[in-house]
Design a protein around this motif. Structure first.
Motif, PDB file in Angstrom:
ATOM      1  N   ASN A  79       0.837  -1.187   0.000  1.00 51.66           N
ATOM      2  CA  ASN A  79       0.000   0.000   0.000  1.00 51.66           C
ATOM      3  C   ASN A  79       0.875   1.241   0.000  1.00 51.66           C
ATOM      4  N   ARG A  80       0.421   2.274  -0.697  1.00 54.64           N
ATOM      5  CA  ARG A  80       1.202   3.518  -0.764  1.00 54.64           C
ATOM      6  C   ARG A  80       0.336   4.687  -0.297  1.00 54.64           C
ATOM      7  N   PHE A  81       0.838   5.419   0.679  1.00 54.71           N
ATOM      8  CA  PHE A  81       0.138   6.558   1.259  1.00 54.71           C
ATOM      9  C   PHE A  81       0.914   7.825   0.895  1.00 54.71           C
ATOM     10  N   HIS A  82       0.343   8.649   0.034  1.00 64.29           N
ATOM     11  CA  HIS A  82       1.037   9.843  -0.433  1.00 64.29           C
ATOM     12  C   HIS A  82       0.925  10.981   0.583  1.00 64.29           C
ATOM     13  N   ALA A  83       1.590  12.080   0.299  1.00 58.11           N
ATOM     14  CA  ALA A  83       1.759  13.177   1.247  1.00 58.11           C
ATOM     15  C   ALA A  83       0.429  13.688   1.796  1.00 58.11           C
ATOM     16  N   GLY A  84       0.388  13.836   3.103  1.00 57.45           N
ATOM     17  CA  GLY A  84      -0.739  14.489   3.745  1.00 57.45           C
ATOM     18  C   GLY A  84      -1.962  13.635   3.975  1.00 57.45           C
ATOM     19  N   CYS A  85      -1.923  12.355   3.660  1.00 59.40           N
ATOM     20  CA  CYS A  85      -3.073  11.484   3.941  1.00 59.40           C
ATOM     21  C   CYS A  85      -3.351  11.430   5.449  1.00 59.40           C
ATOM     22  N   VAL A  86      -4.620  11.316   5.799  1.00 53.71           N
ATOM     23  CA  VAL A  86      -5.005  11.010   7.174  1.00 53.71           C
ATOM     24  C   VAL A  86      -5.883   9.769   7.110  1.00 53.71           C
ATOM     25  N   ILE A  87      -5.348   8.654   7.538  1.00 54.62           N
ATOM     26  CA  ILE A  87      -5.999   7.358   7.373  1.00 54.62           C
ATOM     27  C   ILE A  87      -6.215   6.727   8.745  1.00 54.62           C
ATOM     28  N   GLU A 105      -2.627  12.361  -2.437  1.00 54.67           N
ATOM     29  CA  GLU A 105      -2.425  13.451  -1.493  1.00 54.67           C
ATOM     30  C   GLU A 105      -3.723  13.842  -0.770  1.00 54.67           C
ATOM     31  N   HIS A 106      -3.618  13.911   0.554  1.00 60.23           N
ATOM     32  CA  HIS A 106      -4.676  14.441   1.419  1.00 60.23           C
ATOM     33  C   HIS A 106      -5.974  13.636   1.368  1.00 60.23           C
ATOM     34  N   VAL A 107      -5.885  12.374   0.990  1.00 60.00           N
ATOM     35  CA  VAL A 107      -7.048  11.491   1.127  1.00 60.00           C
ATOM     36  C   VAL A 107      -7.344  11.287   2.607  1.00 60.00           C
ATOM     37  N   THR A 108      -8.631  11.233   2.964  1.00 63.28           N
ATOM     38  CA  THR A 108      -9.033  10.917   4.332  1.00 63.28           C
ATOM     39  C   THR A 108      -9.943   9.686   4.324  1.00 63.28           C
ATOM     40  N   VAL A 109      -9.616   8.725   5.163  1.00 66.57           N
ATOM     41  CA  VAL A 109     -10.421   7.520   5.364  1.00 66.57           C
ATOM     42  C   VAL A 109     -10.597   7.342   6.862  1.00 66.57           C
ATOM     43  N   HIS A 110     -11.830   7.310   7.328  1.00 68.10           N
ATOM     44  CA  HIS A 110     -12.090   7.231   8.762  1.00 68.10           C
ATOM     45  C   HIS A 110     -12.449   5.815   9.187  1.00 68.10           C
ATOM     46  N   ARG A 111     -12.060   5.477  10.395  1.00 66.07           N
ATOM     47  CA  ARG A 111     -12.434   4.171  10.924  1.00 66.07           C
ATOM     48  C   ARG A 111     -13.915   4.171  11.302  1.00 66.07           C
ATOM     49  N   SER A 112     -14.422   3.003  11.669  1.00 68.90           N
ATOM     50  CA  SER A 112     -15.855   2.825  11.903  1.00 68.90           C
ATOM     51  C   SER A 112     -16.308   3.520  13.185  1.00 68.90           C
ATOM     52  N   ASN A 113     -17.630   3.550  13.366  1.00 63.12           N
ATOM     53  CA  ASN A 113     -18.182   4.222  14.552  1.00 63.12           C
ATOM     54  C   ASN A 113     -18.568   3.259  15.665  1.00 63.12           C
ATOM     55  N   ALA A 129      -6.493  12.350  -5.078  1.00 62.18           N
ATOM     56  CA  ALA A 129      -6.271  13.422  -4.117  1.00 62.18           C
ATOM     57  C   ALA A 129      -7.562  14.044  -3.604  1.00 62.18           C
ATOM     58  N   HIS A 130      -7.585  14.274  -2.289  1.00 61.55           N
ATOM     59  CA  HIS A 130      -8.628  15.030  -1.601  1.00 61.55           C
ATOM     60  C   HIS A 130      -9.987  14.316  -1.568  1.00 61.55           C
ATOM     61  N   CYS A 131     -10.059  13.047  -1.914  1.00 61.59           N
ATOM     62  CA  CYS A 131     -11.339  12.349  -1.757  1.00 61.59           C
ATOM     63  C   CYS A 131     -11.491  11.896  -0.300  1.00 61.59           C
ATOM     64  N   VAL A 184     -11.748   6.093  -7.003  1.00 56.97           N
ATOM     65  CA  VAL A 184     -12.460   7.251  -6.456  1.00 56.97           C
ATOM     66  C   VAL A 184     -11.620   8.474  -6.820  1.00 56.97           C
ATOM     67  N   ALA A 185     -12.154   9.323  -7.696  1.00 51.42           N
ATOM     68  CA  ALA A 185     -11.361  10.424  -8.243  1.00 51.42           C
ATOM     69  C   ALA A 185     -11.338  11.624  -7.300  1.00 51.42           C
ATOM     70  N   ASN A 186     -10.622  12.636  -7.719  1.00 52.33           N
ATOM     71  CA  ASN A 186     -10.330  13.806  -6.890  1.00 52.33           C
ATOM     72  C   ASN A 186     -11.594  14.464  -6.348  1.00 52.33           C
ATOM     73  N   GLY A 187     -11.605  14.711  -5.057  1.00 51.33           N
ATOM     74  CA  GLY A 187     -12.669  15.481  -4.441  1.00 51.33           C
ATOM     75  C   GLY A 187     -13.972  14.745  -4.237  1.00 51.33           C
ATOM     76  N   ALA A 188     -14.062  13.483  -4.589  1.00 50.06           N
ATOM     77  CA  ALA A 188     -15.304  12.735  -4.377  1.00 50.06           C
ATOM     78  C   ALA A 188     -15.500  12.458  -2.894  1.00 50.06           C
TER      79      ALA A 188
END
Length: 280
Positions: free
Chosen positions: A54-62, A88-96, A112-114, A128-132
């Motif tokens: 897996n590759r995590f680019h700059a600024g991701c918050v996973i 860059e800057h993708v965010t993926v949140h864990r479950s609730n 980026a930014h999705c 999943v493309a940019n900003g989605a």
């Protein structure tokens, strides 16, 4: 393999082949498999388990906490497969909730930014493309393509090989093999995606006929499905019918578009075999 400016909790479990870039932050409950690459300023947090390559680019918050007012700091999780790219800057949140993880399959490409919200489930080979933006509890099946700046409402399902045109928004289920256009509307089949997936010409023809029966004949959906069960038997047709029958939110429906001069746009008409056109 770990940059001296990175902050890695001593209890984090990283394979010896993992590379960690400058100023990255990795929490104590993170587990990374072989040959993962963590770029600069990446944050990997929470109960996160990722496979290999897996590759995590700059600024991701996973793996950070879900954006859910009901969430009360429970030890929830995010599970990631192999060979995924988080730009860059993708965010993926864990479950609730602890008994259910957010899940990302394998060979997915998140641009980026999705954003992928809590309790989402992505299959394999999803783009999943940019900003989605994917709301909570969304399910995206294998090989779906979600274009730039698309919006997917919470609890929606996106079927296999479905495609969302750029800027479209859905709060209803998007059936397999179809193309979303605008708000909760369909404009035909993802013919290019079907070809690339190796769906035969015969199955594509059957899907076009099935699409017309389900979404363009004006029949009540239950009646259309009953007729379709008697007429269509290919594996692809069965996938589409099963998805339609299992939908709880309701389905996006075909919306005719008018070309200049009044001719209806036939988006599902299959282009010639030597067509160079592509819809992703």
């Amino acid at each position: 393999m770990i940059h001296p400016t990175a902050i890695v909790d001593p209890e984090a479990r990283l394979d010896p082949t993992v590379t960690v870039g400058p100023y990255a932050v990795i929490g104590r409950d993170v587990e990374l498999g072989p040959h993962c690459i963590v770029g600069p300023h990446v944050v990997l947090w929470g109960r996160l388990r990722a496979g290999a390559h897996n590759r995590f680019h700059a600024g991701c918050v996973i793996g950070d906490a879900p954006q859910d007012l009901k969430y009360k700091d429970a030890p929830t999780g995010l599970v990631i497969g192999d060979h995924n790219v988080f730009r860059e800057h993708v965010t993926v949140h864990r479950s609730n909730r602890p008994e259910e993880d957010t899940r990302i399959g394998s060979h997915n490409f998140l641009m980026a930014h999705c954003h992928v919200a809590h309790n989402c489930v992505l299959g394999d080979h999803v783009i999943v493309a940019n900003g989605a933006l994917l709301g909570g509890h969304v399910i995206v099946e294998d090989r779906a393509f979600i274009s730039g700046n698309c919006l997917v409402h919470q609890f929606v399902r996106v079927g296999t090989l479905a495609l969302m045109q750029g800027g479209s928004a859905i709060s209803l289920d998007l059936p397999p093999f179809t193309v979303a256009w605008g708000d909760n509307a369909l404009c035909g089949l993802n013919v290019v995606g079907l070809r690339r997936a190796g769906i035969s010409a015969g199955e594509r023809l059957e899907l076009r006929r099935l699409y017309r029966l389900l979404f363009r004949q004006g029949l009540p959906l239950r009646e259309a499905v009953q007729q379709a069960r008697q007429r269509f038997s290919s594996p692809a047709a069965q996938i589409l019918l099963q998805f339609v029958e299992n939908s709880r939110r309701g389905l996006c429906r075909h919306l005719s578009r008018q070309r200049p001069g009044g001719a209806e746009a036939e988006a599902e008409a299959e282009p010639p075999e030597d067509s160079a056109g592509s819809r992703g």
